[in-house]
Design a protein around this motif. Structure first.
Motif, PDB file in Angstrom:
ATOM      1  N   LEU A 259       0.832  -1.296  -0.052  1.00 38.64           N
ATOM      2  CA  LEU A 259       0.148  -0.038   0.094  1.00 38.64           C
ATOM      3  C   LEU A 259       0.792   1.518  -0.015  1.00 38.64           C
ATOM      4  O   LEU A 259       0.597   2.260  -0.680  1.00 38.64           O
ATOM      5  CB  LEU A 259      -0.724   0.010   1.325  1.00 38.64           C
ATOM      6  N   GLU A 260       1.911   1.178   0.792  1.00 38.00           N
ATOM      7  CA  GLU A 260       2.840   2.491   0.739  1.00 38.00           C
ATOM      8  C   GLU A 260       3.372   2.724  -0.571  1.00 38.00           C
ATOM      9  O   GLU A 260       3.591   3.796  -1.104  1.00 38.00           O
ATOM     10  CB  GLU A 260       4.042   2.120   1.877  1.00 38.00           C
ATOM     11  N   ALA A 261       3.729   1.478  -1.506  1.00 38.67           N
ATOM     12  CA  ALA A 261       4.483   1.948  -2.594  1.00 38.67           C
ATOM     13  C   ALA A 261       3.463   2.223  -3.579  1.00 38.67           C
ATOM     14  O   ALA A 261       3.674   3.249  -4.516  1.00 38.67           O
ATOM     15  CB  ALA A 261       5.044   0.395  -3.239  1.00 38.67           C
ATOM     16  N   LEU A 262       2.169   1.882  -3.548  1.00 39.85           N
ATOM     17  CA  LEU A 262       0.976   2.314  -4.294  1.00 39.85           C
ATOM     18  C   LEU A 262       0.833   3.922  -4.069  1.00 39.85           C
ATOM     19  O   LEU A 262       0.713   4.585  -5.136  1.00 39.85           O
ATOM     20  CB  LEU A 262      -0.247   1.499  -3.986  1.00 39.85           C
ATOM     21  N   LYS A 263       0.642   4.194  -2.768  1.00 39.19           N
ATOM     22  CA  LYS A 263       0.461   5.445  -2.283  1.00 39.19           C
ATOM     23  C   LYS A 263       1.725   6.595  -2.879  1.00 39.19           C
ATOM     24  O   LYS A 263       1.474   7.552  -3.461  1.00 39.19           O
ATOM     25  CB  LYS A 263       0.610   5.444  -0.691  1.00 39.19           C
ATOM     26  N   ARG A 264       2.878   6.046  -2.875  1.00 37.61           N
ATOM     27  CA  ARG A 264       3.869   6.795  -3.178  1.00 37.61           C
ATOM     28  C   ARG A 264       4.175   6.952  -4.649  1.00 37.61           C
ATOM     29  O   ARG A 264       4.491   8.323  -5.255  1.00 37.61           O
ATOM     30  CB  ARG A 264       5.254   6.161  -2.715  1.00 37.61           C
ATOM     31  N   TYR A 265       3.577   6.042  -5.560  1.00 43.29           N
ATOM     32  CA  TYR A 265       4.044   6.331  -6.895  1.00 43.29           C
ATOM     33  C   TYR A 265       2.671   6.357  -7.609  1.00 43.29           C
ATOM     34  O   TYR A 265       2.619   6.802  -8.940  1.00 43.29           O
ATOM     35  CB  TYR A 265       4.795   5.124  -7.276  1.00 43.29           C
ATOM     36  N   HIS A 266       1.656   5.977  -7.094  1.00 44.89           N
ATOM     37  CA  HIS A 266       0.127   5.929  -7.926  1.00 44.89           C
ATOM     38  C   HIS A 266      -0.643   7.067  -7.377  1.00 44.89           C
ATOM     39  O   HIS A 266      -1.523   7.395  -8.198  1.00 44.89           O
ATOM     40  CB  HIS A 266      -0.330   4.554  -7.856  1.00 44.89           C
ATOM     41  N   GLY A 267      -0.379   7.329  -6.081  1.00 43.11           N
ATOM     42  CA  GLY A 267      -1.113   8.496  -5.384  1.00 43.11           C
ATOM     43  C   GLY A 267      -0.300   9.750  -5.062  1.00 43.11           C
ATOM     44  O   GLY A 267      -0.855  10.626  -4.459  1.00 43.11           O
ATOM     45  N   ASP A 268       0.968   9.744  -5.412  1.00 39.79           N
ATOM     46  CA  ASP A 268       1.946  10.847  -5.315  1.00 39.79           C
ATOM     47  C   ASP A 268       1.896  11.404  -3.837  1.00 39.79           C
ATOM     48  O   ASP A 268       1.558  12.328  -3.369  1.00 39.79           O
ATOM     49  CB  ASP A 268       1.422  12.198  -5.857  1.00 39.79           C
ATOM     50  N   GLY A 269       2.033  10.147  -2.929  1.00 36.40           N
ATOM     51  CA  GLY A 269       2.049  10.406  -1.649  1.00 36.40           C
ATOM     52  C   GLY A 269       0.670  10.300  -0.742  1.00 36.40           C
ATOM     53  O   GLY A 269       0.713  10.175   0.362  1.00 36.40           O
ATOM     54  N   LYS A 270      -0.355  10.058  -1.527  1.00 37.58           N
ATOM     55  CA  LYS A 270      -1.660  10.069  -0.960  1.00 37.58           C
ATOM     56  C   LYS A 270      -2.393   8.791  -1.489  1.00 37.58           C
ATOM     57  O   LYS A 270      -2.410   8.089  -2.078  1.00 37.58           O
ATOM     58  CB  LYS A 270      -2.670  11.425  -1.481  1.00 37.58           C
ATOM     59  N   GLU A 271      -3.299   8.443  -0.279  1.00 42.32           N
ATOM     60  CA  GLU A 271      -4.258   7.259  -0.416  1.00 42.32           C
ATOM     61  C   GLU A 271      -5.516   7.635  -1.139  1.00 42.32           C
ATOM     62  O   GLU A 271      -6.630   7.756  -0.667  1.00 42.32           O
ATOM     63  CB  GLU A 271      -4.478   6.533   0.906  1.00 42.32           C
ATOM     64  N   THR A 272      -5.321   7.829  -2.556  1.00 39.71           N
ATOM     65  CA  THR A 272      -6.450   8.327  -3.565  1.00 39.71           C
ATOM     66  C   THR A 272      -7.365   7.169  -3.592  1.00 39.71           C
ATOM     67  O   THR A 272      -7.149   6.033  -3.370  1.00 39.71           O
ATOM     68  CB  THR A 272      -5.819   8.744  -4.692  1.00 39.71           C
ATOM     69  N   ASP A 273      -8.643   7.474  -4.171  1.00 42.01           N
ATOM     70  CA  ASP A 273      -9.478   6.534  -4.421  1.00 42.01           C
ATOM     71  C   ASP A 273      -8.945   5.239  -5.569  1.00 42.01           C
ATOM     72  O   ASP A 273      -9.282   4.248  -5.309  1.00 42.01           O
ATOM     73  CB  ASP A 273     -10.573   7.142  -5.274  1.00 42.01           C
ATOM     74  N   LEU A 274      -8.045   5.767  -6.507  1.00 40.87           N
ATOM     75  CA  LEU A 274      -7.438   4.784  -7.316  1.00 40.87           C
ATOM     76  C   LEU A 274      -6.509   3.840  -6.800  1.00 40.87           C
ATOM     77  O   LEU A 274      -6.699   2.681  -6.744  1.00 40.87           O
ATOM     78  CB  LEU A 274      -6.831   5.455  -8.351  1.00 40.87           C
ATOM     79  N   VAL A 275      -5.909   4.250  -5.908  1.00 37.85           N
ATOM     80  CA  VAL A 275      -4.856   3.564  -5.066  1.00 37.85           C
ATOM     81  C   VAL A 275      -5.717   2.605  -4.003  1.00 37.85           C
ATOM     82  O   VAL A 275      -5.410   1.121  -3.951  1.00 37.85           O
ATOM     83  CB  VAL A 275      -4.089   4.523  -4.124  1.00 37.85           C
ATOM     84  N   LYS A 276      -6.782   2.821  -3.488  1.00 36.90           N
ATOM     85  CA  LYS A 276      -7.721   1.967  -2.580  1.00 36.90           C
ATOM     86  C   LYS A 276      -8.251   0.647  -3.569  1.00 36.90           C
ATOM     87  O   LYS A 276      -8.299  -0.198  -3.156  1.00 36.90           O
ATOM     88  CB  LYS A 276      -8.881   2.774  -2.110  1.00 36.90           C
ATOM     89  N   LEU A 277      -8.673   1.276  -4.775  1.00 33.76           N
ATOM     90  CA  LEU A 277      -9.329   0.375  -5.642  1.00 33.76           C
ATOM     91  C   LEU A 277      -8.259  -0.529  -6.188  1.00 33.76           C
ATOM     92  O   LEU A 277      -8.320  -1.689  -6.039  1.00 33.76           O
ATOM     93  CB  LEU A 277      -9.784   1.268  -6.860  1.00 33.76           C
TER      94      LEU A 277
END
Length: 534
Positions: A259-277
């Protein structure tokens, strides 16, 4: 099972994946777009371009030298071996290898790759994609040093086996890591660029050898031999600055790191809706794959969907090497000899120019794969290659009969046209297509099979090519005309379109509307409801 069977795919996807909508608040620039109408692909489309997001700029800046460049070593080798045949000091040092000796010298590298095929996916699955790239890079650096220091034919041959042995570790792990780390908005383009890096290595080797061939000593071939380790050095220097694949982390019980890797590179550091999905999809699909035990070598053939995937992966590997391109990649100088272009400087110059041409075509196509689609590109490519190769064969026959310069020039021009049709599909797509159709549980193993089929085809192809050219001349081209006809028929009947599907959604195409396909979607929908309540 042909493509027409899947004519209702859009309806299937609309009916099932279309239900996978986010029920929580979404930030969108369009106030008219209701949250319940947002689908997965719409979430991706709402994302900014990569060059406007610092985290993705950093991701691709690191991915390029660490993983995307993995295929440059293979391209470097093909061009270097092609160019060394025009280097007098190399030719004399190894007693003018021709025919079967020249064939085994080119084919020994793919043989090394074949031998390491069973080991590469085991390393990538057990220890991670980064370790696969690391081990492969170290082995290839050792092989390059031995190649440079070769004192006889046997030593040069062994060094090339070592290079091939290490290459499989990288070409199994690297595209897998790229596909699993890339943001879904750019995944297709970036994975398509992977295989085009073959030409970057090829261009460098062609021009390095063109320059060093003027050195009046064995360093005219030792320098290019040593520089073959260049891509591996870059990979070693950068790979550990990247995170591990989020899917590998989830599979190895490290969801927080994933989840941290997805947040960092897919959410620009944020837990966005796309990252959650994405995170929900990855967790549930991998969980279901483990429960169904579809993660072994046997799984490659245990279901009809996986058998179809395996067939397509094998087609990608074989077609990328048996379409006539091997004649140009490894034996261009022999082909040019056969049409009266015998000046070594001219041959080396043409080799350098044709590699730049190939790379520009392949790279440009990579950016249009999602717009045009995989299937149309495959069809245009195979039909175009067949027609051009037929003309190439006819022009070669005319030159053989009348020795007219015009026929030789026609062959040279047709080679460039042929490369255009080859590069619009069979350069950018084999890796991208293979890695996206394979589910996580067998992705590394499937890519190892892709490498095996590629290197097996190269081994047979490159061993036979010089013998065929030397024995029957232009008539040997008729074999490729027949084979390209098979490729056209196969592409038309079996190559399916995958445009618009996320990695976890590909099961709809290959597994249909059965329970195994729909189960992950139901679980994810349930998880999204939980996220909404929270």
């Amino acid at each position: 099972m042909g493509y027409p069977v899947f004519s209702n795919l859009p309806a299937i996807r609309q009916a099932h994946l279309g239900k996978l909508k986010t029920n929580f608040a979404l930030s969108t620039a369009d106030p008219e777009m209701a949250a319940e109408d947002i689908t997965i692909q719409q979430l991706v489309h709402l994302e900014k371009p990569w060059y406007r997001v610092p985290s993705r700029v950093k991701l691709y800046t690191l991915l390029f030298p660490a993983a995307i460049m993995a295929y440059a070593t293979s391209g470097y080798d093909g061009s270097m071996m092609n160019s060394l045949q025009t280097v007098t000091y190399w030719d004399d040092y190894f007693n003018n290898p021709r025919g079967s000796l020249l064939g085994i010298l080119s084919a020994i590298m793919p043989l090394g790759s074949i031998c390491s095929t069973p080991l590469a996916p085991l390393l990538a699955d057990k220890f991670g994609r980064r370790w696969g790239i690391t081990v492969g890079s170290i082995i290839m650096i050792v092989g390059s040093i031995i190649q440079c220091e070769s004192h006889n034919f046997a030593m040069f041959l062994i060094s090339r086996f070592i290079l091939g042995f290490g290459l499989t570790f990288c070409t199994t792990a690297a595209p897998t890591l790229v596909a699993e780390l890339c943001h879904p908005k750019e995944r297709t383009t970036i994975t398509a660029i992977c295989n085009t890096c073959w030409f970057i290595g090829s261009i460098i080797a062609a021009w390095v050898t063109f320059g060093t061939r003027r050195i009046e000593s064995t360093w005219s071939w030792r320098i290019p031999s040593l520089l073959q380790m260049g891509p591996s050095v870059f990979q070693l220097a950068t790979i550990w600055f990247l995170p591990e694949s989020p899917r590998w982390l989830v599979s190895n019980d490290r969801p927080d790191d994933a989840l941290e890797a997805l947040k960092r590179y897919h959410g620009d550091g944020k837990e966005t809706d796309l990252v959650k999905l994405e995170f929900c999809e990855i967790q549930q699909v991998i969980k279901l794959e483990k429960e169904s035990k579809l993660t072994s070598w046997k799984s490659l053939v245990s279901t009809s969907g996986n058998r179809y995937r395996l067939f397509l992966v094998l087609c990608m590997g074989v077609f990328s090497q048996w379409s006539g391109n091997g004649l140009i990649s490894y034996y261009l100088s022999r082909v040019m000899d056969s049409i009266g272009i015998t000046n070594q400087n001219t041959q080396a110059l043409v080799n350098g120019i044709i590699n730049i041409w190939n790379w520009l075509i392949a790279l440009t196509t990579s950016f249009f794969v999602d717009k045009v689609g995989r299937r149309p590109l495959f069809l245009v490519s195979t039909v175009g290659m067949l027609l051009v190769f037929a003309g190439w064969t006819a022009a070669s026959a005319l030159f053989s009969k009348d020795k007219k310069d015009q026929a030789g020039i026609a062959v040279l021009a047709l080679i460039f046209v042929y490369e255009f049709f080859y590069c619009i599909a069979l350069s950018p797509l084999p890796v991208a297509y293979s890695v996206e159709i394979l589910p996580y549980g067998i992705r590394a193993k499937g890519m190892a099979v892709y490498v095996l089929s590629t290197k097996g085809a190269v081994f047979l192809n490159q061993f036979v090519n010089p013998i065929g050219l030397a024995t029957i001349g232009w008539k040997y081209y008729l074999v490729y005309c027949a084979w390209l006809t098979v490729e056209v028929a196969t592409a038309y009947c079996f190559f399916v379109e995958t445009r618009g599907y996320a990695l976890e959604e590909m099961a709809i195409i290959f597994d249909g509307e059965n329970e195994a396909t729909l189960a992950p979607m139901a679980v994810i929908e349930k998880d999204m409801d939980v996220l909404h309540k929270e």
